[in-house]
Write an enzyme that holds these catalytic residues in place. Sequence first.
Site, PDB file in Angstrom:
ATOM      1  N   TYR A   9      16.004  30.272   6.483  1.00 43.42           N
ATOM      2  CA  TYR A   9      14.894  31.104   6.959  1.00 43.42           C
ATOM      3  C   TYR A   9      14.931  31.279   8.478  1.00 43.42           C
ATOM      4  O   TYR A   9      15.127  30.313   9.213  1.00 43.42           O
ATOM      5  CB  TYR A   9      13.562  30.456   6.586  1.00 43.42           C
ATOM      6  CG  TYR A   9      13.246  30.503   5.118  1.00 43.42           C
ATOM      7  CD1 TYR A   9      13.263  31.700   4.407  1.00 43.42           C
ATOM      8  CD2 TYR A   9      12.900  29.327   4.439  1.00 43.42           C
ATOM      9  CE1 TYR A   9      12.954  31.725   3.052  1.00 43.42           C
ATOM     10  CE2 TYR A   9      12.581  29.352   3.088  1.00 43.42           C
ATOM     11  CZ  TYR A   9      12.611  30.556   2.405  1.00 43.42           C
ATOM     12  OH  TYR A   9      12.301  30.575   1.077  1.00 43.42           O
TER      13      TYR A   9
ATOM     14  N   MET B 177      11.499  24.205   1.627  1.00 38.25           N
ATOM     15  CA  MET B 177      10.678  23.367   0.756  1.00 38.25           C
ATOM     16  C   MET B 177      11.535  22.509  -0.187  1.00 38.25           C
ATOM     17  O   MET B 177      11.234  21.340  -0.419  1.00 38.25           O
ATOM     18  CB  MET B 177       9.724  24.236  -0.065  1.00 38.25           C
ATOM     19  CG  MET B 177       8.768  23.434  -0.934  1.00 38.25           C
ATOM     20  SD  MET B 177       7.661  24.479  -1.896  1.00 38.25           S
ATOM     21  CE  MET B 177       6.587  25.110  -0.620  1.00 38.25           C
TER      22      MET B 177
ATOM     23  N   LYS C 128       0.842  -1.201   0.000  1.00 34.50           N
ATOM     24  CA  LYS C 128       0.000   0.000   0.000  1.00 34.50           C
ATOM     25  C   LYS C 128       0.880   1.254   0.000  1.00 34.50           C
ATOM     26  O   LYS C 128       2.078   1.171   0.295  1.00 34.50           O
ATOM     27  CB  LYS C 128      -0.901  -0.020   1.232  1.00 34.50           C
ATOM     28  CG  LYS C 128      -0.129   0.033   2.540  1.00 34.50           C
ATOM     29  CD  LYS C 128      -1.042  -0.123   3.748  1.00 34.50           C
ATOM     30  CE  LYS C 128      -0.249   0.029   5.029  1.00 34.50           C
ATOM     31  NZ  LYS C 128      -1.067  -0.239   6.226  1.00 34.50           N
TER      32      LYS C 128
ATOM     33  N   ARG D  69     -11.066   1.310  13.852  1.00 34.56           N
ATOM     34  CA  ARG D  69     -11.064   1.888  12.504  1.00 34.56           C
ATOM     35  C   ARG D  69     -12.109   1.118  11.690  1.00 34.56           C
ATOM     36  O   ARG D  69     -13.286   1.186  12.003  1.00 34.56           O
ATOM     37  CB  ARG D  69      -9.653   1.795  11.895  1.00 34.56           C
ATOM     38  CG  ARG D  69      -8.596   2.492  12.769  1.00 34.56           C
ATOM     39  CD  ARG D  69      -7.276   2.774  12.045  1.00 34.56           C
ATOM     40  NE  ARG D  69      -6.756   1.650  11.289  1.00 34.56           N
ATOM     41  CZ  ARG D  69      -5.497   1.553  10.845  1.00 34.56           C
ATOM     42  NH1 ARG D  69      -4.630   2.525  11.101  1.00 34.56           N
ATOM     43  NH2 ARG D  69      -5.101   0.517  10.153  1.00 34.56           N
TER      44      ARG D  69
HETATM   45  C1  PLP Z   1      -0.425  -1.337   6.847  1.00 33.22           C
HETATM   46  C2  PLP Z   1      -1.135  -2.569   7.201  1.00 33.22           C
HETATM   47  C3  PLP Z   1      -0.441  -3.772   7.379  1.00 33.22           C
HETATM   48  C4  PLP Z   1       1.066  -3.829   7.426  1.00 33.22           C
HETATM   49  O1  PLP Z   1       1.451  -3.238   8.635  1.00 33.22           O
HETATM   50  P1  PLP Z   1       2.971  -3.095   9.075  1.00 33.22           P
HETATM   51  O2  PLP Z   1       2.898  -2.638  10.476  1.00 33.22           O
HETATM   52  O3  PLP Z   1       3.571  -2.085   8.160  1.00 33.22           O
HETATM   53  O4  PLP Z   1       3.586  -4.430   8.926  1.00 33.22           O
HETATM   54  C5  PLP Z   1      -1.169  -4.919   7.574  1.00 33.22           C
HETATM   55  N1  PLP Z   1      -2.520  -4.886   7.602  1.00 33.22           N
HETATM   56  C6  PLP Z   1      -3.230  -3.757   7.477  1.00 33.22           C
HETATM   57  C7  PLP Z   1      -4.710  -3.795   7.539  1.00 33.22           C
HETATM   58  C8  PLP Z   1      -2.567  -2.551   7.281  1.00 33.22           C
HETATM   59  O5  PLP Z   1      -3.259  -1.411   7.183  1.00 33.22           O
END
Ligand code: PLP
EC number: 5.1.1.1
Length: 377
Positions: free
Chosen positions: A268, A316, A42, A138
């Site tokens: 800055y 930046m 992801k 969540r």
């Molecule tokens: C991001 C995620 C993972 C992987 O998590 P890590 O802590 O990066 O190993 C697994 N399952 C879900 C649902 C996630 O959102």
Amino acid sequence: MSTAINAAAPEREAVIDLDAFRHNVRTLADLAKPAETMLAVKADAYGHGMLPLARAALEAGAGSLAVLDIPAALALREAGITAPIFAWMHDPDALFGEAAEADIDLGISAEWQLDAIAASAASVAPRVHLKVDTGLSRNGATEEDWPGLVTAALAHERTGAVKVHAAWSHLADASPADDAVALAKLHRAIEVAEGLGARFELMHLAASSAGIRMPEARLGLVRFGIAAYGISPFDDQSARDLGLRPVMTLQAPVVSTKRVPEGHGVSYGLTYRTAAETTLALVPLGYADGIPRIASGTGEVWINGRRYPIAGRIAMDQFVVDVGDDEVAPGDLVVVFGEGDRGEPTAEEWASFADTIGDEIVARVGPRVTRVYRGER
Ligand SMILES: *Cc1c(COP(=O)(O)O)cnc(C)c1O
């Protein structure tokens, strides 16, 4: 006196070591066995680039891939990846029909998602992984909503709209005790579902942290993410301690240097003043490239075999390094973070410079940074 190179654009590079990544995936997959390994790619593979990392994960023994949503899953399919792909975050306009046709496994947290799959009238029934919320608050059905979700899934299975495949959840990584409570909640939810007639082929809960330290949470499959990128999920053990290798090296050339006197203000706000006559080197990376501005004053980089502090505020597009009387010239390589074996900081160290986690350091590396792959097959 000031010097500058005439390159068209500075080479801001994230060098991605696919051999290191494959080593990590193999190490984690061996650890998790007999549980299967799903690799999370992801967020563009945590900033590393989704497609090359997805391919390397499968080469190294991952059995499946995890992405956040259906568009990312479809992109993997379009690139020719045939392994199982799991996606779990969907809004009401999600392309459930396309996902079904492309054989994407869907994480399901609510009945409306099942209804939307059925309404898509796809020619293939997608495998659904029913998610229960075991404390993270969540996605996932609450304990109260879980029996309704299971009953709806079974009804949709009877009409041929879905295949009920798995039950799953995600941990809060708060403490071993909290994670044990979450695991017990998942087992309890599975009992409830079985009482309603469900038969799951697979159960999964653990990501990197529990996949490494909580064997009883590995169940049928571990969804590894950050550890495979060579960043530890723990505060008390580094990736190196775990036998894992950092995958990303962030680097750029020095674009100019100048000699300045004692008391010279830098960047800055002029928050930094030189302690003596010194050389300042300008580096073409800034917060638009993912260098956290909060690390102004704490961050360090590596040039020609030595570490130097960042001088003044990270801007930046650039930051300044005080290199003292050392020989540093335009074109010299600046390593912001890397594997650490040359003495350069790691992403884990940058996380402590910026009071965050290594995940955020790599995932925020911006689009102006060219990803360069080493070890491609
Ligand atoms: C991001 C995620 C993972 C992987 O998590 P890590 O802590 O990066 O190993 C697994 N399952 C879900 C649902 C996630 O959102």
